[in-house]
Structure formats: structure tokens, C-alpha cells
Design a protein around this motif. Structure first.
Motif, PDB file in Angstrom:
ATOM      1  N   ILE A  65      -5.987 -11.172   6.166  1.00  0.00           N
ATOM      2  CA  ILE A  65      -5.511 -10.961   4.799  1.00  0.00           C
ATOM      3  C   ILE A  65      -6.603 -10.285   3.978  1.00  0.00           C
ATOM      4  CG2 ILE A  65      -4.779 -12.097   2.661  1.00  0.00           C
ATOM      5  CD1 ILE A  65      -2.631 -12.080   4.798  1.00  0.00           C
ATOM      6  N   THR A  66      -6.237  -9.204   3.291  1.00  0.00           N
ATOM      7  CA  THR A  66      -7.161  -8.474   2.425  1.00  0.00           C
ATOM      8  C   THR A  66      -6.686  -8.603   0.983  1.00  0.00           C
ATOM      9  OG1 THR A  66      -7.555  -6.865   4.188  1.00  0.00           O
ATOM     10  CG2 THR A  66      -8.191  -6.211   1.949  1.00  0.00           C
ATOM     11  N   PRO A  67      -7.589  -8.877   0.036  1.00  0.00           N
ATOM     12  CA  PRO A  67      -7.165  -8.928  -1.367  1.00  0.00           C
ATOM     13  C   PRO A  67      -6.437  -7.647  -1.767  1.00  0.00           C
ATOM     14  CG  PRO A  67      -9.395  -9.768  -1.142  1.00  0.00           C
ATOM     15  CD  PRO A  67      -9.014  -9.204   0.198  1.00  0.00           C
ATOM     16  N   TYR A  68      -5.397  -7.799  -2.553  1.00  0.00           N
ATOM     17  CA  TYR A  68      -4.518  -6.681  -2.918  1.00  0.00           C
ATOM     18  C   TYR A  68      -5.299  -5.503  -3.485  1.00  0.00           C
ATOM     19  CZ  TYR A  68      -0.574  -4.314  -5.248  1.00  0.00           C
ATOM     20  OH  TYR A  68       0.358  -3.403  -5.672  1.00  0.00           O
ATOM     21  N   THR A  69      -6.244  -5.796  -4.369  1.00  0.00           N
ATOM     22  CA  THR A  69      -6.978  -4.712  -5.034  1.00  0.00           C
ATOM     23  C   THR A  69      -7.936  -3.990  -4.102  1.00  0.00           C
ATOM     24  OG1 THR A  69      -8.610  -6.336  -5.787  1.00  0.00           O
ATOM     25  CG2 THR A  69      -6.824  -5.779  -7.306  1.00  0.00           C
ATOM     26  N   LEU A 127       0.623  -4.860   5.636  1.00  0.00           N
ATOM     27  CA  LEU A 127       1.938  -5.282   5.152  1.00  0.00           C
ATOM     28  C   LEU A 127       1.929  -6.763   4.777  1.00  0.00           C
ATOM     29  CD1 LEU A 127       4.843  -4.518   4.572  1.00  0.00           C
ATOM     30  CD2 LEU A 127       5.401  -4.970   6.974  1.00  0.00           C
ATOM     31  N   ASN A 128       1.301  -7.593   5.601  1.00  0.00           N
ATOM     32  CA  ASN A 128       1.224  -9.026   5.299  1.00  0.00           C
ATOM     33  C   ASN A 128       0.485  -9.277   3.986  1.00  0.00           C
ATOM     34  OD1 ASN A 128       2.470  -9.463   7.736  1.00  0.00           O
ATOM     35  ND2 ASN A 128       0.617 -10.119   8.815  1.00  0.00           N
ATOM     36  N   SER A 129      -0.616  -8.562   3.784  1.00  0.00           N
ATOM     37  CA  SER A 129      -1.432  -8.766   2.580  1.00  0.00           C
ATOM     38  C   SER A 129      -0.668  -8.374   1.323  1.00  0.00           C
ATOM     39  CB  SER A 129      -2.732  -7.969   2.681  1.00  0.00           C
ATOM     40  OG  SER A 129      -3.498  -8.390   3.791  1.00  0.00           O
ATOM     41  N   VAL A 130       0.025  -7.241   1.375  1.00  0.00           N
ATOM     42  CA  VAL A 130       0.780  -6.778   0.205  1.00  0.00           C
ATOM     43  C   VAL A 130       1.975  -7.699  -0.050  1.00  0.00           C
ATOM     44  CG1 VAL A 130       2.140  -4.871  -0.754  1.00  0.00           C
ATOM     45  CG2 VAL A 130       0.029  -4.399   0.509  1.00  0.00           C
ATOM     46  N   PHE A 131       2.642  -8.116   1.018  1.00  0.00           N
ATOM     47  CA  PHE A 131       3.798  -9.008   0.862  1.00  0.00           C
ATOM     48  C   PHE A 131       3.358 -10.359   0.295  1.00  0.00           C
ATOM     49  CE2 PHE A 131       7.058 -11.900   2.895  1.00  0.00           C
ATOM     50  CZ  PHE A 131       8.081 -11.552   2.022  1.00  0.00           C
ATOM     51  N   LEU A 132       2.212 -10.866   0.757  1.00  0.00           N
ATOM     52  CA  LEU A 132       1.692 -12.131   0.224  1.00  0.00           C
ATOM     53  C   LEU A 132       1.429 -12.008  -1.275  1.00  0.00           C
ATOM     54  CD1 LEU A 132       0.559 -14.999   0.494  1.00  0.00           C
ATOM     55  CD2 LEU A 132      -1.628 -13.993   1.185  1.00  0.00           C
ATOM     56  N   TYR A 133       0.855 -10.897  -1.683  1.00  0.00           N
ATOM     57  CA  TYR A 133       0.580 -10.677  -3.107  1.00  0.00           C
ATOM     58  C   TYR A 133       1.867 -10.768  -3.928  1.00  0.00           C
ATOM     59  CZ  TYR A 133      -0.355  -8.015  -7.387  1.00  0.00           C
ATOM     60  OH  TYR A 133      -0.439  -7.605  -8.697  1.00  0.00           O
ATOM     61  N   HIS A 134       2.915 -10.096  -3.476  1.00  0.00           N
ATOM     62  CA  HIS A 134       4.174 -10.095  -4.229  1.00  0.00           C
ATOM     63  C   HIS A 134       4.883 -11.448  -4.133  1.00  0.00           C
ATOM     64  CE1 HIS A 134       4.236  -5.943  -5.574  1.00  0.00           C
ATOM     65  NE2 HIS A 134       3.745  -5.592  -4.390  1.00  0.00           N
TER      66      HIS A 134
END
Length: 733
Positions: A132-136, A109-116
Motif C-alpha cells: 500500500i502506497t499513500p495516495y499522495t 489499484l489497491n492503494s487508490v481504491f483503499l483511499y476512496h
């Protein structure tokens, strides 16, 4: 807090909380941000880019009705804050959004939220990069579940919780591949080699992929080489740059990747010799006239060169005409200018005005420690910039780059299609005009305000007489030319070396691991090499001089006229330093720390000049010329910090000889806030014969050469403190 931030040039972080409550909705967040902006920027004059808003986020994981849209409110607030308050930055504690979940569920959730959040305009993020994982790289199903939760879609929370209860975190079974490139095709292996800084074997791989693609595509190898450059090598370097921007790589690692890239491109050159036009563009680079610092410019050269651009690096201390003549000669796509100090950055607007005057059309990219984005916007205008002057922009654009990768991004846009280029330049001009109009409004309001100023040269009432005047062991200068590297090294600030000069930007356990596994072993090796190869040669000249103050001036007398603590007869003045006074707060002035003429006392001032020698500069240049960019970067950082260590070593010696405790004997250097005038270096050189004793000289802009040199005045007064002096009505850089 805000007056202190303005005085010291600091940034502030402001949370969107007011006397009523924390801002939870978009409207409240933006409303509070406007209030804070009005106070900080309009009332106190804080630069907009020194104001960082945390618009707050709240957990979307509690099930509370009022928090279900918390992530949406935050994302919209980020976008609106940046749009409605131009120039400000945004920051966010990202993990608040996932509070209460299991760790593996939080990480997604943190990784996806950071992307947006970044897409919405977020500038800075407070995260643990380990989680943190890259979105892709996030599983598509997990990504969709996280986005459903962020955007408050039907039954998102129970679906998210149920999924991660069923899917425990993946465990490493220990069967990791021995060869990390196993299963990759040839292009992917080359990409991996560049990303992971592996030089060995890159040339055979380039030969193999050219032969492979030539056969597959049925075209000659020279054409394939261009294809490999554009589809394999340049995307690999872009990946390196993106990871550096995301904080995944430190700068020395980027430079090591650039070394692999250079080796790969050098191997391609045999195929590209007869192919014209494969360069992406031409850039003329220079450190401006009078400035001897070029490490930043060298980094830009490295990044641009390894991303397909032809770079004409003119070096440092380059006269304006030389820069323009070269740009005309090669028909450059842009001019890049670098400056370290405020005094030399004044060459940049001169360049822009000269381009305008001559009717030339080269975009200008500026960067360096002395300037910021507001400065870049300001020098785009070539008129006098008085409140009633009509704005006259340089139509071909002035662009600020905070680092080499932003410089690359700017060049990419300037060499894109004519429509994209024109749109980009127009946007930059609009941003600059908007900021100028805002500053004009503030200046107009401030002009009507009157303040009572005390007479400029009256000493500050807060500075008391010195507790005692030390007795120097000798009068006049003395040379130290047998200083050991092992004596200087303990005086270095290792935190500054590791973080500032060697690019260690990580924190916590990651930084500790970097220091212990990379930096400390490297430092030990480099200090040994420096002794063996003698590329660091510490030398110093320092001395004690009788003096008195008169208003804002420090009068220095001939030391030959002294006998012990008393003059033999009347003292002869041999130098006079003007020390600017604060026009606000305590009205401090460096001269106040010395006994005034009317006291009848003779005071003592210590001066020092130190250097690590010309050999350091030559060693750095040799490494740079050989394409050993990372080692050049490390050697430069070590030499600069060793010069600071040598200044501290000499400062400690002065303290010891004057019998001062740790609270006394503060060191001030010219060009910094308390004594900003570099021209005073001429007077220092008259008192300390540094040219013929330790090989230090001055440029026409009064900077010390070799670069790894410093000069300072040492003040024994017990109240001496660091402070800034700002010119009235001056526009801050």
C-alpha cells in the motif's frame, strides 16, 4: 454465534450474503445488511458497534460486463450502510478489486481504491501494508488510470493493463542516499527528524530555522518561534499521528517522536517566554476517583502537550470536585476523564451530571478500556434514562475518544471557530439521541417478553461434584518474598506483552521482524536492568482455607480449626463471599464448584495476592517526568505483564502443592465477569494480610495499589470454566 458474541462482549463480521446470493449491487448489499442488522441488533441485542459489515468487492479487472461497476457499488454500499445503520462498522478485503493483474499494477489499484473506500466511510481494511502506497505519493498518471478503472470510465481496463505492461516495477539500483535528508530544506529536515525519532541535532536546527526565517521575514525571533511551532513542528506531529492511525507506526515509535518534539519545543520556549496566547487550548486531564491506572491518560497528555495544548494533568484517583475546581480555575477548553474498569467508569456520568447541575460549560472527553462510544453517547444525557423519560442532554457535549489521537482530533474541533464547534457538538448530540431512541424501542419490546427463570440460588445442574478434594500442604497464609525475576519472566505471556502492552500491531513477517529486531533484545536488556536497579520486586502472599458453599455463597472457615483434612471441632466462619449466578444458559455460579454444606464435606479454596512493588510505579513516573515517554511506556507494559506472570507463577505453585493437573486450578480475579464485585477485596485482605507483608493496599474504590498487583481465587474443580454474569435489564457498557 450471535448469542455467544453478546454473552462474551465480542464483535462479529458479517458478509453481505444471504440465502439467495452474494450482494453484488449496492441495493442488494444494503438490503442484506438491513436483514442481518435486524437479526443481530433488534432480535439478539448485539450492540451496533459490535457489528462489522463486509459489503464485499469484486474484481474490476476481468472484463466481465456485470463487474465493471463493482468498485462503485462497493463504495456506495459502504456509505449507505453506515448512514442507514448508525453505529455499525465496515470492513473490506481491498485486494479483491485487483485480482488477476501483475503485482505492481495491483499495488497501485489497491492503494487508490483503499483511499476512496476510506473517504466513503470504511472503518477497517484487510490489506498487506507492504503493498500500500499513500495516495499522495502515487504517480499522478497512475492514480488517474486507477480512478478511471474504479469509476468505470471509457476504455479504462485496456488502458490500465497497457500502461503497466510498458512500465515494469522500479528496481532499486543500490545507489540509495547515505543521508536520507539530502536535498531537503531546513523545515523538511526538522519534519523528518521528528517523524523518524531522531533527537540528536534537533536544537541546532531549531536555532538555525528561527534565525533564517527571522531574516527572511523581517520579524523578531519571538514571532518566528510561533511561526515555526505552527508551520513546522505541529504539522510534523500531525503526520506522526496520521501514520499511526494508518497502521504505519506502532505506539512506542509515536512516543519517541513525541520525545523529539518535546526537545524541540523546549528549545523554542526561550523565544516564546514573552509571547502570550500561543497555546492552542487548555485541557484538564484526570484518571477518575478510585482508579489507579494512568498509562492511557499519560499517552493523551503526551500527544496533546506536543501538539500545542496546555495540559493540566491531575494524576490518578482524582476526586470529582478537584477536577471541576481546576477546570474553573484555568478556564479549560475541555475536561478529559480516563477509567480502566467498569466500576470506576461510573464516575464519568457523575461528573457530567455535576457540570449540568452547576451550570458549567466544559465539554467532557472520556476514554479508557472500560468504555466505548455507546457509553459516551449514553452519559451525555443527565435524566434518569427510563423508557418514558424525556431526554435531557448536557448541552456542551460528551465525546468518546478511542485513543489519544482521536482525543486530539476532538480537542482541535472544540477549539476551532465558534460555528465549527457548535456544529460538531450538535452532531454528537444528534447521534446520541438517535442511538438512545433505538435502545428505548428495543427495551420496550423486551419488557413485554416473559421468560421462566429457575430459582436464583439453586445450583447449576451441569456442575458435578469434584472428582477429589485436594489436601493442602498447610492451612492459612504464607508469604513469598524471595522470588527471582528470572523465575517470573518465563511465566509471562509474551504475545500479550508484545502486542497489547508494547503496541506491536503488525502481522506476519512484519511482526516477526519487529519481535526479533526490537522487542526480544529490548526485553533481555530491560530484565537485566530491572535486576540491577531493583525496580521490579516480585512478592506474593497466598494461602489455603477450608470452605463450603451455600447456594450462591462461598463460606470460608478459620484455618486454625483444621487438623489435616478434618476439623478439630465445629468450624468458625470467618468470611462469606457472594458469587452472582448467570440468569441464562447453564446458570453458572462460582460457588457451585465447591462442596455444599449439606454434603458434609470440607472443601479447600486457595487465595493469592501478588505485586511487582511500588518501585515499578516510581520508576515509571520518573521516566514520565523526565520526558522519556517511550521508555516509560515500555517499563509500564513490562511491569503489568510481569505482575500477570507472577500471578501465573503463584498459580502454578498452588497447582503443584495441591497435585492438580493442567486442567484444574483455574484462577479468577475480582472485577471480571464471574466475580465482578471489587468490594470483596476487603474480605480477601482480611484473610491474607497483604498490607504488612508485601506492601499491597486498597483504594477507597477497592482497587489494589501498587497498580502492578493482582488478587485471585483459585478453583480446583475439574469443570471450572470462565463465564460472564450479566445483571438482568442492565444496559451493557
Amino acid at each position: 454465534v450471535v448469542p455467544m458474541a453478546v454473552e462474551h462482549g465480542s464483535a462479529v463480521v458479517a458478509l453481505t450474503i444471504d440465502e439467495i446470493s452474494m450482494g453484488k449491487t449496492t441495493e442488494r448489499k444494503v438490503e442484506i445488511a438491513h436483514k442481518i442488522y435486524d437479526i443481530c441488533v433488534d432480535e439478539y441485542g448485539l450492540a451496533p458497534n459490535a457489528l462489522i459489515f463486509d459489503v464485499l468487492t469484486f474484481p474490476v479487472t476481468t472484463g466481465q460486463e456485470e463487474l465493471k461497476t463493482a468498485a462503485i457499488e462497493t463504495l456506495e454500499a459502504i456509505t449507505r450502510t453506515r448512514a442507514e445503520l448508525p453505529g455499525v462498522l465496515t470492513i473490506l478485503g481491498v485486494s479483491n478489486v485487483s485480482f488477476g493483474l501483475q503485482q505492481h499494477a495491483r499495488a497501485v489499484l489497491n492503494s487508490v481504491f483503499l483511499y476512496h473506500a476510506v473517504k466513503a466511510g470504511l472503518d477497517l481494511a484487510i490489506v498487506n501494508p507492504v503493498h500500500i502506497t499513500p495516495y499522495t505519493e502515487i504517480d499522478a498518471e497512475q492514480r488517474q488510470l486507477a480512478e478511471d478503472l474504479i469509476y468505470n470510465r471509457a476504455d479504462a481496463l485496456p488502458r490500465y493493463i497497457a500502461y503497466f505492461e510498458e512500465h515494469a516495477p522500479q528496481q532499486d539500483n543500490g545507489n540509495s542516499k547515505v543521508d536520507p535528508t539530502e536535498g531537503m530544506n531546513l523545515a523538511e529536515r526538522i519534519h523528518w527528524q521528528i517523524l523518524h525519532r531522531r533527537k540528536e541535532g534537533i536544537e541546532p536546527m531549531i536555532t538555525e530555522i528561527i534565525a533564517e526565517r527571522s531574516q527572511e521575514l523581517g520579524i523578531k525571533q519571538s514571532e518566528v518561534a510561533v511561526n515555526v511551532l505552527n508551520t513546522v513542528l505541529l504539522p510534523a506531529m500531525k503526520d506522526v499521528g496520521d501514520r499511526f492511525g494508518a497502521g504505519e507506526l506502532i505506539l512506542p515509535f509515536v512516543l519517541q517522536s513525541a520525545e523529539v518534539m518535546k526537545r524541540a519545543v523546549a528549545h523554542l520556549e526561550g523565544y516564546l517566554e514573552k509571547v502570550e496566547g500561543y497555546t492552542k487550548g487548555k485541557v484538564v486531564l484526570a484518571t477518575v476517583f478510585g482508579d489507579v491506572h494512568d498509562i492511557g491518560k499519560n499517552l493523551v497528555n503526551t500527544i496533546l502537550s506536543n501538539n500545542g495544548y496546555t495540559v493540566y494533568d491531575l494524576g490518578k484517583q482524582v476526586p470529582l470536585n478537584t477536577i471541576l475546581d481546576k477546570a474553573i480555575e484555568v478556564n479549560a477548553d475541555a475536561i478529559g476523564l480516563s477509567a480502566l474498569l467498569v466500576s470506576t467508569s461510573k464516575q464519568m456520568p457523575l461528573c457530567v451530571k455535576e457540570l449540568y447541575k452547576r451550570g458549567l460549560n466544559f465539554p467532557v472527553i472520556v476514554g479508557g478500556a472500560a468504555i466505548n462510544r455507546s457509553y459516551g453517547r449514553r452519559i451525555l444525557f443527565v435524566d434518569e434514562q427510563t423508557p418514558d423519560a424525556a431526554p435531557v442532554p448536557y448541552d456542551h457535549g460528551v465525546f468518546y475518544a478511542r485513543d489519544a489521537f482521536e482525543g486530539l482530533e476532538i480537542i482541535d474541533r472544540l477549539t476551532s471557530s465558534p460555528e465549527q464547534r457548535a456544529s460538531f457538538i450538535e452532531r454528537i448530540k444528534e447521534e446520541a439521541l438517535k442511538e438512545r431512541l433505538k435502545k428505548t424501542e428495543r427495551t420496550t419490546r423486551a419488557t413485554g417478553e416473559t421468560t421462566s427463570q429457575a430459582k436464583e440460588d439453586i445450583a447449576s445442574s451441569s456442575v458435578k461434584p469434584a472428582l477429589s478434594i485436594p489436601r493442602p500442604p498447610f492451612w492459612g497464609p504464607r508469604v513469598l518474598d524471595r522470588i527471582g525475576i528470572e523465575d517470573v519472566a518465563p511465566c509471562m505471556d509474551l504475545n500479550t506483552l508484545f502486542r497489547l502492552h508494547w503496541g506491536g500491531k503488525t502481522h506476519g513477517a512484519d511482526f516477526t521482524r519487529l519481535v526479533e529486531m526490537e522487542f526480544r533484545p529490548r526485553l533481555k536488556r530491560m530484565l537485566l536492568e530491572a535486576r540491577q536497579r531493583r525496580y521490579l520486586q516480585p512478592k506474593a502472599i497466598y494461602g489455603y482455607f477450608p470452605c463450603q458453599s451455600s447456594g450462591n455463597e462461598l463460606i470460608v472457615y478459620d484455618p486454625a480449626e483444621m487438623q489435616g483434612q478434618q476439623p478439630k471441632g465445629s468450624l468458625r466462619e470467618i468470611a462469606r463471599f457472594y458469587c452472582p449466578r448467570q440468569q441464562e444458559r447453564e446458570r453458572l455460579c462460582l460457588a457451585d464448584y465447591f462442596a455444599p454444606v449439606n454434603s458434609g464435606k470440607i472443601d479447600v479454596v486457595a487465595l493469592q495476592i501478588v505485586t511487582m512493588g511500588q518501585s515499578a510505579t516510581e520508576a515509571i513516573q520518573q521516566l514520565q517526568d523526565a520526558g522519556d515517554y517511550a521508555e516509560a511506556y515500555f517499563v509500564h507494559g513490562l511491569a503489568v505483564e510481569m505482575a500477570e506472570g507472577l500471578a501465573e507463577y503463584t498459580n502454578r505453585l498452588i497447582r503443584q502443592e495441591l497435585e492438580l493437573d493442567e486442567q484444574r486450578g483455574r484462577r479468577y480475579s475480582w472485577g471480571y465477569p464471574a466475580i465482578p464485585d471489587l468490594e470483596d477485596h476487603v474480605k480477601v485482605f482480611q484473610l491474607l494480610p497483604a498490607r504488612k507483608t508485601i506492601g499491597v493496599d486498597l483504594t477507597e474504590a477497592f482497587q489494589l495499589v501498587p497498580e502492578q498487583s493482582t488478587a485471585a481465587i483459585v478453583v480446583h474443580h475439574q469443570q471450572a470454566t470462565y463465564f460472564a454474569v450479566r445483571e438482568q435489564a442492565a444496559v451493557s457498557v
